[in-house]
Design a protein around this motif. Structure first.
Motif, PDB file in Angstrom:
ATOM      1  N   GLY A 181       1.008  -1.252  -0.025  1.00 36.34           N
ATOM      2  CA  GLY A 181       0.081   0.133  -0.015  1.00 36.34           C
ATOM      3  C   GLY A 181       0.961   1.139   0.063  1.00 36.34           C
ATOM      4  N   ILE A 182       0.359   2.104  -0.371  1.00 37.57           N
ATOM      5  CA  ILE A 182       1.034   3.810  -0.195  1.00 37.57           C
ATOM      6  C   ILE A 182       0.588   4.396   0.834  1.00 37.57           C
ATOM      7  CG2 ILE A 182       2.196   3.502  -2.516  1.00 37.57           C
ATOM      8  CD1 ILE A 182       0.006   5.273  -3.473  1.00 37.57           C
ATOM      9  N   LEU A 183       1.311   5.625   1.306  1.00 35.98           N
ATOM     10  CA  LEU A 183       0.778   6.540   2.148  1.00 35.98           C
ATOM     11  C   LEU A 183       0.964   7.750   1.343  1.00 35.98           C
ATOM     12  CD1 LEU A 183      -0.018   6.726   5.139  1.00 35.98           C
ATOM     13  CD2 LEU A 183       2.537   7.445   5.684  1.00 35.98           C
ATOM     14  N   ARG A 184      -0.179   8.714   1.743  1.00 34.13           N
ATOM     15  CA  ARG A 184      -0.114  10.061   1.172  1.00 34.13           C
ATOM     16  C   ARG A 184      -0.425  11.011   2.356  1.00 34.13           C
ATOM     17  NH1 ARG A 184      -3.320   9.216  -4.566  1.00 34.13           N
ATOM     18  NH2 ARG A 184      -5.006   9.111  -3.049  1.00 34.13           N
ATOM     19  N   VAL A 185       0.425  12.090   2.494  1.00 32.88           N
ATOM     20  CA  VAL A 185       0.249  12.969   3.588  1.00 32.88           C
ATOM     21  C   VAL A 185      -0.162  14.355   2.973  1.00 32.88           C
ATOM     22  CG1 VAL A 185       1.104  13.977   5.678  1.00 32.88           C
ATOM     23  CG2 VAL A 185       1.399  11.578   5.113  1.00 32.88           C
ATOM     24  N   ARG A 186      -1.083  15.094   3.404  1.00 36.77           N
ATOM     25  CA  ARG A 186      -1.201  16.407   3.152  1.00 36.77           C
ATOM     26  C   ARG A 186      -1.306  17.241   4.501  1.00 36.77           C
ATOM     27  NH1 ARG A 186      -5.644  20.589   0.582  1.00 36.77           N
ATOM     28  NH2 ARG A 186      -6.440  20.357   2.845  1.00 36.77           N
ATOM     29  N   TYR A 187      -0.312  18.055   4.696  1.00 34.30           N
ATOM     30  CA  TYR A 187      -0.118  18.984   5.641  1.00 34.30           C
ATOM     31  C   TYR A 187      -0.864  20.367   5.154  1.00 34.30           C
ATOM     32  CZ  TYR A 187       2.215  22.423   8.567  1.00 34.30           C
ATOM     33  OH  TYR A 187       2.322  23.733   9.448  1.00 34.30           O
ATOM     34  N   HIS A 188      -1.850  20.795   5.903  1.00 33.74           N
ATOM     35  CA  HIS A 188      -2.081  22.388   5.128  1.00 33.74           C
ATOM     36  C   HIS A 188      -2.429  23.122   6.348  1.00 33.74           C
ATOM     37  CE1 HIS A 188      -5.260  24.949   3.538  1.00 33.74           C
ATOM     38  NE2 HIS A 188      -4.482  25.063   2.833  1.00 33.74           N
ATOM     39  N   MET A 189      -1.866  24.655   6.233  1.00 34.43           N
ATOM     40  CA  MET A 189      -2.320  25.506   7.330  1.00 34.43           C
ATOM     41  C   MET A 189      -3.586  26.240   6.786  1.00 34.43           C
ATOM     42  SD  MET A 189       1.313  26.900   8.618  1.00 34.43           S
ATOM     43  CE  MET A 189       0.875  28.212   9.365  1.00 34.43           C
ATOM     44  N   ALA A 190      -4.805  26.403   7.601  1.00 34.82           N
ATOM     45  CA  ALA A 190      -5.834  27.181   7.408  1.00 34.82           C
ATOM     46  C   ALA A 190      -5.258  28.655   7.132  1.00 34.82           C
ATOM     47  CB  ALA A 190      -6.784  27.253   8.337  1.00 34.82           C
ATOM     48  N   PRO A 191      -5.905  29.437   6.291  1.00 36.47           N
ATOM     49  CA  PRO A 191      -5.652  31.018   6.035  1.00 36.47           C
ATOM     50  C   PRO A 191      -5.740  31.703   7.460  1.00 36.47           C
ATOM     51  CG  PRO A 191      -6.931  30.297   4.452  1.00 36.47           C
ATOM     52  CD  PRO A 191      -6.956  29.051   5.342  1.00 36.47           C
TER      53      PRO A 191
END
Ligand code: UDP
Length: 243
Positions: A73-83
């Protein structure tokens, strides 16, 4: 960091930091497992004034298909800062910094997650920073581990994270935003306490070899504090608090 020394008093004559903490004292940490009804697993963390939500989806079919791997399997990560997460509005488009943090968090989680049990699938981890105050990558990584466990993904260990650093020529635990801006070094560490393995280590600033070793030791002590709270959060959700 480095060359950004300010006149702010980072350590007073009684050894207290700018937010009143002792050198070896972390900020207040609160971790909650679950919370997002539409995710397979989720977690919420408050790490000082950082507030972050983690949502995990999967294992599920990979789109686009050519990204899938027949062996694992693969791992995807999205780190995001709210405005609205920082004082000065952040552009909602992904910045270079967010792309870098997404990558280091993904690489810090991979040794813990048993993805080989789910070939051809993807596990998506979404990390939304709703309030930032220095140390968001460590807080987000710690929340991601709890959300993965909450999703029932088999793991070799939890990844707990905390930074160590240097201000006023002194090694400190858990660097806040002011200390990050005006201090001498910031070293975020991700650590698997059961396996005694470091999965994330970055360093911004300059340390002597001795200070470097002390920072790693202090950072690992911080990770162990986070680890206990991660286990407590999962125990609270699944066993009514019994560990
Ligand atoms: N920060 C900010 N605006 C940005 C990015 C970061 O105000 O666009 C602040 C935020 O409080 C963050 C801190 O700077 O926590 C330190 O950011 P760094 O890149 O060192 O990552 P972090 O310490 O959050 O992992």
């Amino acid at each position: 960091m480095g060359g950004r020394e300010s006149t702010m008093v980072l350590l007073d004559s009684e050894g207290r930091r700018c937010d009143g903490r002792r050198v070896d004292e972390p900020r207040r940490i609160m971790i909650k497992a679950g919370g997002l009804k539409n995710a397979d697993g989720s977690a919420y963390i408050e790490f000082g004034d950082n507030k972050i939500i983690a949502g995990v989806f999967g294992p599920r079919e990979v789109h686009p298909k050519h990204l899938s791997d027949t062996d694992t399997g693969i791992l995807r990560v999205r780190y995001h800062m709210a405005p609205f997460s920082v004082g000065e509005r952040k552009n909602p488009a992904p910045s270079r910094r967010e792309i870098e943090i997404s990558k280091v968090i993904k690489e810090a989680l991979e040794p813990a997650v048993m993805l080989e049990q789910f070939p051809r699938t993807v596990v998506d981890v979404f990390l939304e920073v709703i309030q930032a105050d220095g140390g968001t990558r460590c807080a987000a990584l710690s929340a991601a581990s709890v959300a993965l466990a909450d999703a029932g993904i088999p793991m070799r260990d939890m990844v707990a994270a905390c930074a160590a650093g240097k201000v006023a020529d002194t090694i400190i635990l858990d660097v806040n935003n002011e200390e990050d801006q005006a201090g001498q070094a910031d070293m975020p560490i991700g650590y698997m306490p059961g396996l005694e393995k470091i999965t994330l280590l970055q360093l911004d600033g300059v340390l002597t070899p001795d200070e470097y070793k002390r920072c790693v030791r202090v950072g690992i002590d911080g990770c162990k504090i986070v680890y206990d709270l991660q286990k407590k959060a999962l125990a609270e959700k699944y066993f009514g608090g019994q560990q």
